[in-house]
Scaffold this motif. Structure first.
Motif, PDB file in Angstrom:
ATOM      1  N   SER A 163       1.008  -1.291  -0.025  1.00 56.78           N
ATOM      2  CA  SER A 163      -0.137   0.010  -0.086  1.00 56.78           C
ATOM      3  C   SER A 163       0.942   1.297   0.165  1.00 56.78           C
ATOM      4  O   SER A 163       1.987   1.301   0.330  1.00 56.78           O
ATOM      5  CB  SER A 163      -1.022  -0.077   1.248  1.00 56.78           C
ATOM      6  OG  SER A 163      -0.177   0.052   2.390  1.00 56.78           O
ATOM      7  N   SER A 164       0.449   2.622  -0.332  1.00 50.82           N
ATOM      8  CA  SER A 164       1.092   3.771  -0.455  1.00 50.82           C
ATOM      9  C   SER A 164       2.332   3.690  -1.128  1.00 50.82           C
ATOM     10  O   SER A 164       3.234   3.810  -0.535  1.00 50.82           O
ATOM     11  CB  SER A 164       1.018   3.986   1.037  1.00 50.82           C
ATOM     12  OG  SER A 164      -0.146   4.231   1.688  1.00 50.82           O
ATOM     13  N   TYR A 165       2.274   3.337  -2.386  1.00 48.10           N
ATOM     14  CA  TYR A 165       3.418   3.161  -3.131  1.00 48.10           C
ATOM     15  C   TYR A 165       3.441   3.863  -4.374  1.00 48.10           C
ATOM     16  O   TYR A 165       2.319   4.132  -4.872  1.00 48.10           O
ATOM     17  CB  TYR A 165       3.864   1.726  -3.399  1.00 48.10           C
ATOM     18  CG  TYR A 165       3.023   0.940  -4.247  1.00 48.10           C
ATOM     19  CD1 TYR A 165       3.071   0.809  -5.460  1.00 48.10           C
ATOM     20  CD2 TYR A 165       2.140   0.115  -3.525  1.00 48.10           C
ATOM     21  CE1 TYR A 165       2.008   0.147  -6.308  1.00 48.10           C
ATOM     22  CE2 TYR A 165       1.223  -0.596  -4.243  1.00 48.10           C
ATOM     23  CZ  TYR A 165       1.344  -0.501  -5.521  1.00 48.10           C
ATOM     24  OH  TYR A 165       0.168  -1.415  -6.176  1.00 48.10           O
ATOM     25  N   ASN A 166       4.674   4.334  -4.924  1.00 47.42           N
ATOM     26  CA  ASN A 166       4.596   5.080  -6.245  1.00 47.42           C
ATOM     27  C   ASN A 166       5.756   4.302  -7.124  1.00 47.42           C
ATOM     28  O   ASN A 166       6.753   4.122  -6.709  1.00 47.42           O
ATOM     29  CB  ASN A 166       4.829   6.511  -6.115  1.00 47.42           C
ATOM     30  CG  ASN A 166       4.145   7.214  -5.353  1.00 47.42           C
ATOM     31  OD1 ASN A 166       2.874   7.594  -6.099  1.00 47.42           O
ATOM     32  ND2 ASN A 166       3.977   7.696  -4.329  1.00 47.42           N
ATOM     33  N   ILE A 167       5.195   3.988  -8.545  1.00 50.35           N
ATOM     34  CA  ILE A 167       6.257   3.531  -9.418  1.00 50.35           C
ATOM     35  C   ILE A 167       6.589   4.585 -10.447  1.00 50.35           C
ATOM     36  O   ILE A 167       5.326   4.757 -11.159  1.00 50.35           O
ATOM     37  CB  ILE A 167       5.949   2.203  -9.960  1.00 50.35           C
ATOM     38  CG1 ILE A 167       6.081   1.104  -8.744  1.00 50.35           C
ATOM     39  CG2 ILE A 167       6.995   1.664 -10.849  1.00 50.35           C
ATOM     40  CD1 ILE A 167       5.456  -0.180  -9.117  1.00 50.35           C
ATOM     41  N   THR A 168       7.401   5.430 -10.374  1.00 49.74           N
ATOM     42  CA  THR A 168       7.587   6.599 -11.395  1.00 49.74           C
ATOM     43  C   THR A 168       8.686   6.683 -12.503  1.00 49.74           C
ATOM     44  O   THR A 168       9.650   6.217 -12.128  1.00 49.74           O
ATOM     45  CB  THR A 168       7.606   7.741 -10.456  1.00 49.74           C
ATOM     46  OG1 THR A 168       6.568   7.752  -9.611  1.00 49.74           O
ATOM     47  CG2 THR A 168       7.536   9.284 -11.116  1.00 49.74           C
ATOM     48  N   ARG A 169       8.394   6.756 -13.700  1.00 46.35           N
ATOM     49  CA  ARG A 169       9.191   6.768 -14.665  1.00 46.35           C
ATOM     50  C   ARG A 169      10.439   5.376 -14.756  1.00 46.35           C
ATOM     51  O   ARG A 169      11.346   5.704 -14.784  1.00 46.35           O
ATOM     52  CB  ARG A 169      10.126   8.033 -14.608  1.00 46.35           C
ATOM     53  CG  ARG A 169       9.324   9.355 -14.722  1.00 46.35           C
ATOM     54  CD  ARG A 169      10.156  10.547 -15.149  1.00 46.35           C
ATOM     55  NE  ARG A 169      11.138  10.854 -13.994  1.00 46.35           N
ATOM     56  CZ  ARG A 169      10.901  11.680 -12.783  1.00 46.35           C
ATOM     57  NH1 ARG A 169       9.657  12.349 -12.993  1.00 46.35           N
ATOM     58  NH2 ARG A 169      11.696  12.024 -12.203  1.00 46.35           N
ATOM     59  N   CYS A 170       9.732   4.453 -14.413  1.00 42.33           N
ATOM     60  CA  CYS A 170      10.410   3.209 -14.554  1.00 42.33           C
ATOM     61  C   CYS A 170       9.860   2.521 -15.747  1.00 42.33           C
ATOM     62  O   CYS A 170       9.008   2.329 -16.128  1.00 42.33           O
ATOM     63  CB  CYS A 170      10.169   2.158 -13.305  1.00 42.33           C
ATOM     64  SG  CYS A 170      10.732   3.000 -11.834  1.00 42.33           S
ATOM     65  N   THR A 171      10.986   1.757 -16.248  1.00 43.00           N
ATOM     66  CA  THR A 171      10.622   0.993 -17.583  1.00 43.00           C
ATOM     67  C   THR A 171      11.079  -0.751 -16.692  1.00 43.00           C
ATOM     68  O   THR A 171      12.089  -0.746 -16.569  1.00 43.00           O
ATOM     69  CB  THR A 171      11.867   1.232 -18.480  1.00 43.00           C
ATOM     70  OG1 THR A 171      11.627   2.662 -18.894  1.00 43.00           O
ATOM     71  CG2 THR A 171      11.557   0.408 -19.842  1.00 43.00           C
ATOM     72  N   VAL A 172      10.022  -1.610 -17.371  1.00 47.92           N
ATOM     73  CA  VAL A 172      10.208  -2.840 -17.056  1.00 47.92           C
ATOM     74  C   VAL A 172      10.046  -3.616 -18.195  1.00 47.92           C
ATOM     75  O   VAL A 172       9.193  -3.820 -19.069  1.00 47.92           O
ATOM     76  CB  VAL A 172       9.092  -3.404 -15.982  1.00 47.92           C
ATOM     77  CG1 VAL A 172       9.271  -4.887 -15.501  1.00 47.92           C
ATOM     78  CG2 VAL A 172       9.311  -2.538 -14.621  1.00 47.92           C
ATOM     79  N   THR A 173      11.111  -4.494 -18.388  1.00 50.66           N
ATOM     80  CA  THR A 173      11.383  -5.386 -19.697  1.00 50.66           C
ATOM     81  C   THR A 173      11.402  -6.689 -19.344  1.00 50.66           C
ATOM     82  O   THR A 173      12.676  -6.900 -18.466  1.00 50.66           O
ATOM     83  CB  THR A 173      12.377  -5.042 -20.612  1.00 50.66           C
ATOM     84  OG1 THR A 173      12.185  -3.728 -21.020  1.00 50.66           O
ATOM     85  CG2 THR A 173      12.240  -5.483 -22.089  1.00 50.66           C
ATOM     86  N   THR A 174      10.717  -7.859 -19.379  1.00 47.92           N
ATOM     87  CA  THR A 174      10.884  -9.132 -19.262  1.00 47.92           C
ATOM     88  C   THR A 174      11.084 -10.048 -20.271  1.00 47.92           C
ATOM     89  O   THR A 174      10.340  -9.770 -21.362  1.00 47.92           O
ATOM     90  CB  THR A 174       9.741  -9.588 -18.238  1.00 47.92           C
ATOM     91  OG1 THR A 174       8.388  -9.822 -19.151  1.00 47.92           O
ATOM     92  CG2 THR A 174       9.586  -8.694 -17.035  1.00 47.92           C
ATOM     93  N   GLY A 175      11.596 -10.975 -20.103  1.00 48.13           N
ATOM     94  CA  GLY A 175      11.937 -12.137 -21.117  1.00 48.13           C
ATOM     95  C   GLY A 175      10.605 -12.850 -20.899  1.00 48.13           C
ATOM     96  O   GLY A 175       9.609 -12.656 -20.282  1.00 48.13           O
ATOM     97  N   THR A 176      10.414 -14.078 -21.923  1.00 53.08           N
ATOM     98  CA  THR A 176       9.294 -14.661 -21.946  1.00 53.08           C
ATOM     99  C   THR A 176       8.976 -15.778 -20.834  1.00 53.08           C
ATOM    100  O   THR A 176      10.040 -16.133 -20.299  1.00 53.08           O
ATOM    101  CB  THR A 176       9.221 -15.556 -23.165  1.00 53.08           C
ATOM    102  OG1 THR A 176      10.271 -16.451 -23.328  1.00 53.08           O
ATOM    103  CG2 THR A 176       9.157 -14.650 -24.479  1.00 53.08           C
ATOM    104  N   GLY A 177       7.902 -16.076 -20.296  1.00 48.18           N
ATOM    105  CA  GLY A 177       7.586 -17.020 -19.410  1.00 48.18           C
ATOM    106  C   GLY A 177       7.806 -18.389 -19.938  1.00 48.18           C
ATOM    107  O   GLY A 177       7.824 -18.429 -21.248  1.00 48.18           O
TER     108      GLY A 177
END
Length: 191
Positions: A163-177
């Protein structure tokens, strides 16, 4: 005798005063609540300062009620295990490792490899938060490798009960599952 005992007590009092005045800052090491982190930082001991930054894992472990700002210098931070997001922390990237001035010309990348997936939950996770609150992730790139085997899901950031969180100007790149299990043949439909 009384005079010497009084001198000893006075010296002891001064030494205690000096310890309490300066001792806590020596043991703490962080500057103004900031934990400085570089890709090649220290992994133990007195670290997290401009002069002696910590590595990413050790920097996260240094977060406390008074030291909540984790500044990531420009660079790539390779990790082989899931990293738990500290409660109440601000993790912010793109700082110059020499001047510690923030600039958009820098990139702070947390790069999770395919080693050590969570085999209980069948997941490959870079950053995880379970029940944590009041945190912020800002100006960070997160990359995760492809799943190393079947049935493993890949997450850049996995949050559960936060709770009470911020994710700002982040880039997330994942490989395949990973591929799922082969299903069974279904029954014929009703005509």
């Amino acid at each position: 005798m009384y005079f010497r005992l009084r001198e000893v007590n006075l010296i002891r009092t001064y030494l205690l005063f000096i310890f309490f005045l300066f001792g806590s800052s020596v043991a703490q090491a962080q500057e103004c609540g900031i934990i400085y982190v570089t890709p090649t930082g220290a992994t133990s001991g007195t670290a997290g300062t401009k002069a002696n930054p910590a590595d990413l894992v050790y920097g996260f472990s240094l977060v406390s009620a008074s030291d909540t700002l984790v500044w990531l210098a420009d660079g790539t931070y390779p990790i082989s295990n899931t990293l738990s997001i500290p409660n109440g922390a601000t993790v912010e990237g793109t700082f110059d490792p020499i001047t510690w001035v923030k600039t958009n010309g820098n990139t702070s990348t947390i790069a999770r490899d395919a080693l050590n997936p969570d085999m209980v939950n069948l997941a490959l996770i870079a950053l995880e938060g379970t029940g944590v609150s009041n945190f912020r992730l800002q100006d960070i790139e997160i990359t995760v490798a492809a799943a190393p085997s079947a049935q493993i899901t890949v997450y850049g950031i996995h949050l559960n009960g936060c709770s009470s969180y911020n994710i700002t100007r982040c880039t997330v790149t994942t490989g395949t599952g990973g591929n799922g299990l082969a299903g069974t043949t279904g029954s014929n439909g009703v005509v």
